[in-house]
Enzyme design. Sequence first.
Site, mmCIF file in Angstrom:
data_model
loop_
_atom_site.group_PDB
_atom_site.id
_atom_site.type_symbol
_atom_site.label_atom_id
_atom_site.label_comp_id
_atom_site.label_asym_id
_atom_site.label_seq_id
_atom_site.Cartn_x
_atom_site.Cartn_y
_atom_site.Cartn_z
ATOM 1 C CB CYS A 181 15.550 15.917 65.871
ATOM 2 S SG CYS A 181 16.564 14.785 66.833
ATOM 3 C CB CYS B 235 19.237 15.512 65.067
ATOM 4 S SG CYS B 235 18.024 14.249 65.428
ATOM 5 C CG ASP B 236 19.173 19.187 63.471
ATOM 6 O OD1 ASP B 236 20.135 18.600 62.945
ATOM 7 O OD2 ASP B 236 17.998 19.031 63.104
#
Length: 312
Positions: free
Chosen positions: A137, A140-141
């Site tokens: 992701c 997300c990261d």
Amino acid sequence: MERNGSIENLVIVGTGCAGLTAAIYAARANLSPLVLEGREPGGQLTTTTLVENFPGFPDGIDGPQLIMNMHRQAEKFGARFRYAEVDAFEPGKNLHRLKVDGEWLEAKSVIVASGASAKWLGLPNEKGMKGHGLTSCATCDGAFYRNVPVCVVGGGDTACEEAVFLTKFASEVHLIHRRDSFRASAILAERALNHPKIKPVWNTVITEYLADEKGEMRAVKIKNVETNEESTLEVKCVFIAIGHTPNTDAFRNWLPTDKSGYLLKKQGSVTEIAGVFAAGDVVDPYYRQAVTAAGQGCMAAMDAERYLTDQE
Ligand code: NAP
């Protein structure tokens, strides 16, 4: 709303963000939902470390902790949990049947929130590297990898989109694809190919993740599938974008799906079958965020509650 003997008001399938949010809302609406924790209890967030984009946590929160909090919140209001897989599903006019660990349950309504599983490469040390420079992701990261080289694996829309997104942070983004042309739509492919920070690595696969002494990603071994030439590419994070598999085994014979297997809804969370609702990544190939899954879980619980009230 009281439970009627062994007939459940509402069975929620899945305990990711969508299922747990549905459980919180349904429990607070007095439905006493039965929540089934499947093969991956807690869903994809349990494989993440810090979640920095869930509203309300300015310092971030660990994915597993966020899930545990939601679980506790749902239990507090009366949701009941059971570790069990749904082996089969049979819709009925007023009652639906779910085969769970060999036993048939009857439910007036069902929320399918069984999620989707990211596909991975299947390399030997993959499990241990997740959360240590290996993720599926970028949203997300990505922000954790500023001014360092990263790579994305895949040649579809997700890979191209994530590669472009990662250029905001990374010093360079190697886009590793096993063929010599992208499957992605022309516009996304061109955007990636024209970006000065994105370096396509054609006809290439990763054969090994290489960790530093702290266990964090430092490089990958890659192989050109045309020439069999092997080399090492230094990257601090590998973003795998080779697609997701929606978890629909028990339901896809009854509920329509798109060509990738995601369940289709009619409106909101409402499916083709009265009393059956769907939420989260099992219906969403596009946004796939914890917060969007939570929102869809809320919608499904409200739709189920209204449906049950109308039935009465
Ligand atoms: P996808 O279209 O299935 O593409 C997966 C990519 O990963 C393909 O390029 C495939 O290679 C590669 N791949 C699969 N298994 C692999 C393996 N084991 N090793 C190396 N490479 C592998 O998946 P997606 O990109 O996640 O897209 C899913 C759906 O969401 C699509 O319908 C897409 O259009 C949609 N989507 C749309 C947008 C948008 O419109 N903005 C954004 C994201 C996603 P091959 O090409 O060789 O098969």
